[in-house]
Every structure is written in C-alpha cells, then in structure tokens.
Design a protein around this motif. Structure first.
Motif, short mmCIF file in Angstrom:
data_model
loop_
_atom_site.label_atom_id
_atom_site.label_comp_id
_atom_site.label_asym_id
_atom_site.label_seq_id
_atom_site.Cartn_x
_atom_site.Cartn_y
_atom_site.Cartn_z
N GLN A 182 -13.82 11.68 -5.28
CA GLN A 182 -12.56 10.95 -5.14
C GLN A 182 -12.34 9.96 -6.28
O GLN A 182 -11.20 9.71 -6.68
N THR A 183 -13.42 9.36 -6.79
CA THR A 183 -13.28 8.28 -7.78
C THR A 183 -13.61 8.69 -9.20
O THR A 183 -13.25 7.97 -10.14
N GLN A 239 1.59 8.24 -2.23
CA GLN A 239 1.66 6.95 -1.55
C GLN A 239 1.04 7.02 -0.15
O GLN A 239 0.30 6.12 0.26
N SER A 295 0.81 -1.21 0.00
CA SER A 295 0.00 0.00 0.00
C SER A 295 0.84 1.26 0.00
O SER A 295 0.34 2.35 -0.28
N TRP A 301 -1.19 9.23 0.86
CA TRP A 301 -2.61 9.49 0.66
C TRP A 301 -3.37 8.20 0.41
O TRP A 301 -4.41 7.94 1.03
N ASN A 302 -2.85 7.38 -0.50
CA ASN A 302 -3.52 6.12 -0.82
C ASN A 302 -3.30 5.07 0.25
O ASN A 302 -4.21 4.31 0.59
N GLY A 312 -5.40 5.54 3.18
CA GLY A 312 -6.81 5.53 2.84
C GLY A 312 -7.53 6.84 3.07
O GLY A 312 -8.74 6.86 3.34
N HIS A 363 -8.41 8.91 0.95
CA HIS A 363 -9.44 9.06 -0.09
C HIS A 363 -10.66 8.19 0.17
O HIS A 363 -11.60 8.20 -0.63
N ARG A 364 -10.66 7.44 1.26
CA ARG A 364 -11.82 6.60 1.59
C ARG A 364 -12.34 6.88 3.00
O ARG A 364 -13.10 6.08 3.55
N THR A 411 -2.96 14.39 -7.13
CA THR A 411 -2.40 13.74 -8.32
C THR A 411 -1.12 14.41 -8.77
O THR A 411 -0.19 13.74 -9.25
N TRP A 415 -6.41 -3.98 -1.04
CA TRP A 415 -6.25 -2.58 -0.68
C TRP A 415 -7.03 -2.20 0.57
O TRP A 415 -6.71 -1.23 1.25
#
Length: 346
Positions: A229-230, A183, A115, A185-186, A189, A191-192, A175, A128
C-alpha cells in the motif's frame, strides 16, 4: 507498564519522524534532514494499539452504545481543540512563505471533511488517523453485538481485511480510478485495514483463540500489505518490529525493568494523544522561529519536542480530561434533562 512503554515508543517514533525528516523535507529552510528516510511507523502502530483496545473494552460497559459514546467523548474534544490551536498558531505566527490554512480548511478539519473533500487541506498531517479511529469505533459497536468476533468468521475476516485492499489496488487500479473513488478509498482508510486487522489478531492471540503460527502468518501478511500500500519497505519492516514488541506487551509478563522510570513513562503515556495531535505543524513552527533566532538543528528539535510535550499536557489537563468527565457523567446529564423537561412544561 508494558502498554505505557509501547504507547510512548509509538508516539516518540511519530515525533522522531516529524522533527528529523518531515520538517526539513517540507520546509527546506530548516536545514537538511537528519535521517535519509522518514521511517513512518508510529502512527500505524498507534492504530494497531487502538484496534486491540477496542476488542478489550467494547463489552466492559455492558452497552456498546454507551461504550461508543465514551470513545467519542475521549477523542473528539481534544481533536477539535487541537485543530483550533494549530490553526490559530499558524495564522498568527506562521511565516508568509508557508502555505497557511484558510477558514475553509478550518471548517473542513473540524467537520472531518478533510479526509473526503479534495478542496480541504489538512491543517496537520497527523489528523488522517482520526476518521479511521471513529469509523473503527462505530463498526465495532455495530458488529460486536451481532457476533462478529465469534467462531471462525473473525479469522476469515482478518485475512480479507489484510489481503483484499492489496488485490483491489494492484497495478495502480486505485491510483488510476476517478477522483471520487480515490477519496473514498483514502477517506474510509481502506488502505490501512491491515492495521486494524492485526490489532484484532493480537487480541485473539492473547485469548488463545488463534495460535502463535497463525499470528506470525498474519504479521507477515500485514507487513507485506503495508508495503504494497505504501511502497515504503523500511517503514513497513520497522512497523513489523514494533508489532512484535506490541505482541510481547499484549501477552507477556509486565515489563518491570522500566520501574525506575515509571513516572515519566506514565506521564508521557497519559498525554500521548495530545502529543500526537500537536507535535507536527506546531513543531515545524517552533523550529522555524528558533531557526530565526540562530538556534541550530538539534536545538530546534529539542524545542519542538519540549513544546509538544507542554502543549499536550495542557490539552490533556484542561480539555481532554474535563471534557470526558463532563460528557460521561450520568447524573449531571440526567439533572440537566429533568430541568429541560420542567422548563418546557412551564
């Protein structure tokens, strides 16, 4: 019954996406996708359900640390086993034209580094969600004893969790950020966060700590944030519909209408985590081998679903359940500790 139905719906949505769209999208040799859109809603709803039950169960063991250990003991052993199973199957039986995992990928997935480390490829895209769940468990164990869910602060926190990530990433700021920012940020999580926020909101609603209009506003904000986000409006709207179903399960009467099919629903709900862990890459692999035998697309889907259910049952019965019993059994652990101390004193 209602919660079992919701879990089954979510995990079936995951399998539907992978078998009908993602499989042929990633591996065109399998044929054309059966749907024009992936409709990625199942994994998101499973995270919402997880957040809801964090609130339900976090104080039941008395000690939040004991609760945290039980959560780890529930999810980590089957995850590690699933990683090894999927890696081994892909290396041994994967077609040469596929991008197959390496030992570096195996180590990175076992340690959850996939991740955060761009050099590690996720062996299965479903993985993920696991770091996000573990971080949510840990944060709940740390913050709950400090009153994080009391008073008005929790509702303020929910709105921050939903809207702050949208503001932070607006105009593609994330982005266009350095790779290490992306890295983190994702990996964490961020963004979730809206999925965990709405899970907490549903629990507050069942406790009558927020009203239905407030929950409705949070649901709309969650769908908006998810789309922001998506950039996937159909999936975001589909998730919104399933969130309403989750709300009905959380506060409404039990769904006794499903009583005639209780046993298969309970069976699928019990192995739902295993289905989630084992349905994607192994499903693609099963579909590919069935294709080489001349089986059509619908037969490939049926075979992939059947294989996922069988493997999930084996994973639940021989890994998840015995590992959980072993890791949470107090007396055997104490006896082992006493023996270790006696051995050290000899």
């Amino acid at each position: 019954m209602s919660w079992d139905v919701v879990r089954v719906l979510a995990v079936l949505a995951v399998m539907f996406t992978h078998t009908t769209y993602m499989g042929p999208y990633l591996h065109p040799e399998l044929g054309a996708p059966l749907t024009p859109h992936p409709f990625q809603v199942g994994a998101s709803v499973l995270l919402v359900i997880s957040a809801y039950f964090v609130c339900v169960t976090v104080r039941k063991d008395g000690s939040t640390l004991r609760w945290l250990w039980r959560r780890y003991a529930r999810v980590i052993p089957p995850y590690l086993a699933a990683v090894v199973i999927t890696y081994t199957a892909l290396v041994l039986f994967g077609p040469s034209q596929w991008t197959l995992p390496t030992p570096h990928d195996l180590w990175g997935n076992l340690t959850l580094a996939s991740s955060f480390d761009p050099s590690v490829r996720m062996i299965d895209g479903s993985y993920w969600t696991l770091p996000l769940q573990l971080m949510a468990f840990t944060m709940a164990a740390l913050l709950w004893p400090r009153g994080a869910a009391t008073g008005q602060r929790v509702t303020v926190l929910l709105w921050v969790m939903i809207l702050a990530p949208v503001i932070l990433q607006w105009n593609d700021r994330i982005t266009n950020s350095p790779q290490w920012v992306i890295q983190l940020w994702n990996g964490f999580g961020i963004h979730r966060l809206q999925l965990f926020a709405i899970g907490i909101a549903l629990w507050l609603w069942t406790k009558h700590r927020i009203g239905t209009p407030h929950l409705g506003a949070l649901l709309v904000a969650t769908v908006f944030a998810h789309h922001a986000q998506t950039q996937d409006l159909p999936s975001s709207l589909g998730m919104g519909v399933l969130l309403v179903v989750v709300a009905l399960a959380a506060r409404g009467p039990d769904w006794t209408v499903f009583e005639p099919v209780r046993r298969p629903i309970e069976f699928l709900a019990k192995i739902s985590f295993g289905i989630y862990l084992l349905n994607q890459e192994l499903g693609y692999l099963v579909a590919w081998h069935l294709m080489t035998l001349g089986v059509g697309r619908l037969g490939q889907i049926a075979g992939a679903v059947a294989a996922a259910i069988l493997l999930a049952w084996l994973l639940t019965k021989y890994v998840e359940q015995p590992a959980y019993r072993l890791l949470t059994a107090r007396r055997p652990v104490r006896r082992l500790g006493f023996r270790a101390v006696a051995w050290l004193n000899t």
